[in-house]
Design a protein around this motif. Sequence first.
Motif, short mmCIF file in Angstrom:
data_model
loop_
_atom_site.label_atom_id
_atom_site.label_comp_id
_atom_site.label_asym_id
_atom_site.label_seq_id
_atom_site.Cartn_x
_atom_site.Cartn_y
_atom_site.Cartn_z
N LEU A 123 -90.83 -67.30 -9.32
CA LEU A 123 -91.46 -67.22 -10.63
C LEU A 123 -92.68 -68.15 -10.74
O LEU A 123 -93.42 -68.07 -11.72
CB LEU A 123 -90.45 -67.58 -11.73
N THR A 168 -91.51 -60.96 -15.50
CA THR A 168 -92.60 -61.29 -14.57
C THR A 168 -93.00 -60.06 -13.77
O THR A 168 -94.19 -59.74 -13.65
CB THR A 168 -92.19 -62.44 -13.64
N TRP A 196 -94.47 -69.24 -20.87
CA TRP A 196 -94.96 -69.32 -19.50
C TRP A 196 -95.97 -70.44 -19.31
O TRP A 196 -96.54 -70.94 -20.27
CB TRP A 196 -95.58 -67.99 -19.10
N TRP A 207 -97.30 -70.25 -13.54
CA TRP A 207 -96.69 -68.93 -13.52
C TRP A 207 -97.76 -67.85 -13.51
O TRP A 207 -97.70 -66.90 -12.72
CB TRP A 207 -95.77 -68.75 -14.74
N HIS A 208 -98.76 -68.00 -14.38
CA HIS A 208 -99.80 -66.98 -14.49
C HIS A 208 -100.59 -66.85 -13.19
O HIS A 208 -100.91 -65.74 -12.76
CB HIS A 208 -100.74 -67.30 -15.67
N VAL A 267 -98.62 -64.78 -10.89
CA VAL A 267 -98.67 -63.36 -11.28
C VAL A 267 -99.95 -62.72 -10.75
O VAL A 267 -99.90 -61.67 -10.11
CB VAL A 267 -98.56 -63.20 -12.81
#
Length: 127
Positions: free
Chosen positions: A20, A63, A98, A102-103, A106
């Motif tokens: 994650l 996610t 978040w 995390w971003h 992604v």
Amino acid sequence: MAERTTTMTAAEYRAIREHLGLTGDDLAAILDVGERQGRRWENGATRIPAGVTRELGALVDATDAEVARLIAEHPTGRPLLTWRDEETYAADNPGTQWSARWHRGVVARVLTARPDLTIAYHDDPTG
């Protein structure tokens, strides 16, 4: 993430946390537990409750859904924008659970599926 029928192991907890893109403190905050409790789960000192296992599954699903959405919807020729630091991300995304970390994870996953895209910081005028 498929519903589990067995207790989550400490190694699985850590692997999912890292998948994650979250620190232990980030994940503890999302799960609304103290950092120490998160470390106990990750070290195997205490059993991971079934509710936490379900919550982790939901976080993975959310996610994965965001990655899939960006893969499908992000227009070619425009960079994927992300944030340099946690403070700016939080200010630009009030109320989110978040983190900028995390971003970035992604958009990195999106890039592996969409090599036609680039990643830039949201505040980079050359991006």
